[in-house]
Design an enzyme around this catalytic site. Structure first.
Site, PDB file in Angstrom:
ATOM      1  N   THR A 183       0.796  -1.238   0.000  1.00 44.69           N
ATOM      2  CA  THR A 183       0.000   0.000   0.000  1.00 44.69           C
ATOM      3  C   THR A 183       0.829   1.289   0.000  1.00 44.69           C
ATOM      4  OG1 THR A 183      -1.832  -1.112   1.059  1.00 44.69           O
ATOM      5  CG2 THR A 183      -1.745   1.276   1.319  1.00 44.69           C
ATOM      6  N   ASP A 220      -9.436  -3.221   0.517  1.00 48.61           N
ATOM      7  CA  ASP A 220      -8.265  -4.036   0.874  1.00 48.61           C
ATOM      8  C   ASP A 220      -8.558  -4.939   2.068  1.00 48.61           C
ATOM      9  OD1 ASP A 220      -5.282  -4.578   0.627  1.00 48.61           O
ATOM     10  OD2 ASP A 220      -5.358  -3.813   2.667  1.00 48.61           O
ATOM     11  N   ASP A 225      -3.501   0.665  -5.668  1.00 51.25           N
ATOM     12  CA  ASP A 225      -2.131   0.683  -5.143  1.00 51.25           C
ATOM     13  C   ASP A 225      -1.419  -0.660  -5.324  1.00 51.25           C
ATOM     14  OD1 ASP A 225      -3.859  -0.534  -3.349  1.00 51.25           O
ATOM     15  OD2 ASP A 225      -2.842   0.243  -1.574  1.00 51.25           O
TER      16      ASP A 225
HETATM   17 ZN    ZN Z   1      -3.072  -1.530  -0.378  1.00 48.66          ZN
HETATM   18 ZN    ZN Z   2      -3.441  -5.142   1.580  1.00 53.26          ZN
END
Ligand code: ZN
Ligand code: ZN
Length: 545
Positions: A78, A305, A352
């Site tokens: 990230t 996420d 990301d």
């Molecule tokens: Zn991430």
């Molecule tokens: Zn992650």
């Protein structure tokens, strides 16, 4: 006579299509960077039929989509992703080499945005003691502030601190992130301000966080319509603490107590809606897009996420999270059209990193996939150094698939660190789960121009990284058997959406390979400003008008 010739030649040049730099009025009032944490490219295609007309589809139909956009470094985490998007370069230059890493100077593990020089703004916790100081370069957001002599505003918003702080660089007016636990508040750092602005305090006092936790997480549509995913009850998904099965409905009001109280908001789709609510409040509260300068709002949706880690890419939970995020996006676009004006703003949307299918699920399909036991790996490394150098103390740290050697120890034993590193490389590839290994020396003396070793090299920072880098097999995780993760340079982690939309952007698609670091120079060119100071990406010409 001279004047007439000048005029004639000027109109001739215009006739030929030579245009001066676009008029300054045409620049966007607001740029919005949207990063969706852990979004795989195929979430655009797999769920396409289920998306509304005004969210992802609107961006795809009216904007420019890059169908082969990739991350080009290791590790795909990230903090690194957010830094690379906004600096237009890779960790070898920007210095954010992971979320957490072993600092060989301090001889301890550090977190990318921790900075005890600053205090929390908004409450008495320590969650706000943060800054972007470990990021060595400028961001597109810094360059925009510099170009306008600090007259514009830059604001970062994300549930995760690193996803808010790194995008807005060193000159931001503000970065806000969510302090869960028993607090349930948006906070900031004294790096940016002394106290929260009134609109942010009002938002915190509005009771919205609690509201979102008052109802269960049910599917948006009837459960049986989720045919793009595996069945709801399967052994590849993680459960919330206190749940017997990983199935709908997830009883949030009851589960919150055992799952960190307000922290559970991070891990459900409402966390994204809550982020969008706060972003809208920031646009209104700060009058973004209302001055003669170009403002910048960096939003990151983090809940995707958390849901991905727990349930994996093939879960109904992930499908539902994206269908709900689509609605949040549609809402946000409508809001922007109204508040900023259609074609007065520019958006880029990306991720990301992506994520691997749950390895235990792949194994059940006979696709090679692995779980690597890091403790076992460390023991094996010690055995290697014991066997060849008669010492188990030559390795200082193993983390992020990097080995940091204890150079003092090596020297005190009269050994050579390069010899030790080379021996480790020779032997470590014989271990279970390790596919490739390279010494730092090799990365310093050889230029890899493509493939996984090029990604490794782009992620290798001469000052900060370890002495031996390891690469596991595809579809390897180091965690338990449910849910997923990311971090590699394999395509399941690197292939992400990039969509540009709005002011200055053409309509279209491209199948050409582009890298994540190409976003910042492209936006710089659109805004007619200098690129971030270590940019290595290129301008994606075909997306710009
Ligand atoms: Zn991430
Ligand atoms: Zn992650």
């Amino acid at each position: 006579m001279k004047k007439i010739i000048l005029l004639l030649s000027a109109s001739f040049l215009l006739f030929l299509g030579f245009r001066p730099i676009e008029k300054i009025e045409s620049k966007p009032k607001l740029v919005i960077g949207i990063v969706i944490d852990q979004m795989r490219y195929d979430y655009l295609t797999r769920f396409y039929d289920r998306y509304s007309e005004n969210g992802f589809k609107k961006l795809l139909k009216n904007g420019f989509s890059l169908e082969n956009a990739q991350y080009n470094y290791i590790p795909t985490y990230t903090a690194v992703g957010h830094a690379s998007i906004y600096t237009g370069t890779t960790p070898d230059n920007h210095g954010i080499i992971s979320n957490n890493w072993y600092d060989k100077f301090l001889k301890k593990s550090i977190y990318c945005v921790d900075d005890s020089n600053y205090k929390t703004v908004g409450n008495n916790s320590s969650e706000g003691e943060k800054s972007p100081f470990r990021m060595c370069t400028t961001t597109i957001t810094d360059q925009l502030r510099l170009a306008q002599n600090m007259r514009s505003k830059t604001i970062g918003i994300a549930i995760k601190d690193r996803s808010s702080i790194l995008p807005v660089g060193h000159t931001a007016n503000a970065a806000y992130w969510f302090d869960g636990k028993d607090n349930g508040q948006w906070i900031s750092s004294s790096f940016y301000m002394d106290e929260l602005p009134k609109w942010a305090t009002n938002f915190n006092n509005s009771g919205k966080a609690n509201e979102y936790l008052n109802s269960s997480w049910n599917t948006l549509y009837e459960l049986k319509t989720y045919s793009n995913s595996l069945v709801d009850d399967n052994i590849f998904e993680g459960k919330f603490k206190g749940e017997l099965t990983p199935t709908f409905p997830h009883d949030i009001p009851t589960l919150r107590e055992k799952n960190g109280n307000f922290d559970i908001l991070k891990a459900i789709p409402s966390g994204n809606s809550f982020t969008a609510d706060f972003a809208k409040a920031a646009i209104l509260g700060e009058n973004l897009g209302k001055s003669n300068e170009t403002d910048f709002l960096a939003i990151s949706f983090s809940s995707t996420d958390y849901v991905g880690h727990q349930f994996g890419p093939n879960s109904i939970e992930i499908e539902d999270t994206y269908l709900r995020l689509d609605k949040d996006l549609a809402d946000l676009l409508t809001f922007l059209d109204k508040e900023i004006g259609e074609d007065k703003y520019t958006i880029f949307l990306t991720a990301d990193h992506a994520a691997v299918e749950v390895p235990s699920y792949l194994q059940s399909l006979k696709i090679p996939a692995h779980y690597l036991d890091i403790r076992k790996l460390k023991d094996s490394l010690s055995s290697i150094t014991k066997k060849y150098f008669n010492s188990e103390e030559l390795i200082e740290n193993v983390s992020n698939y990097q080995i940091f050697l204890d150079k003092e120890k090596i020297e005190s034993l009269g050994l050579d660190k390069n010899t030790v590193a080379e021996k480790l490389v020779d032997e470590v590839v014989n271990l279970e789960g390790i596919y490739k290994a390279v010494t730092a020396k090799t990365l310093q003396t050889t230029r890899f121009t493509d493939g996984i070793l090029n990604s490794l090299q782009n992620g290798y920072n001469q000052k900060l990284s370890g002495d031996v880098m390891l690469i596991p097999y595809p579809a390897t995780l180091t965690q338990g058997r449910t849910g997923t993760s990311h971090g590699s340079a394999y395509s399941y982690d690197t292939h992400i959406p990039i969509i540009f939309y709005g002011n200055g952007i053409k309509q279209g698609v491209s199948k050409k390979r582009y890298n994540i670091i190409d976003i910042a120079p492209t936006i710089s060119n659109l805004l007619k400003i200098e690129t971030p100071n270590s940019t290595t990406g290129i301008i994606i010409e075909e997306v710009l008008k």
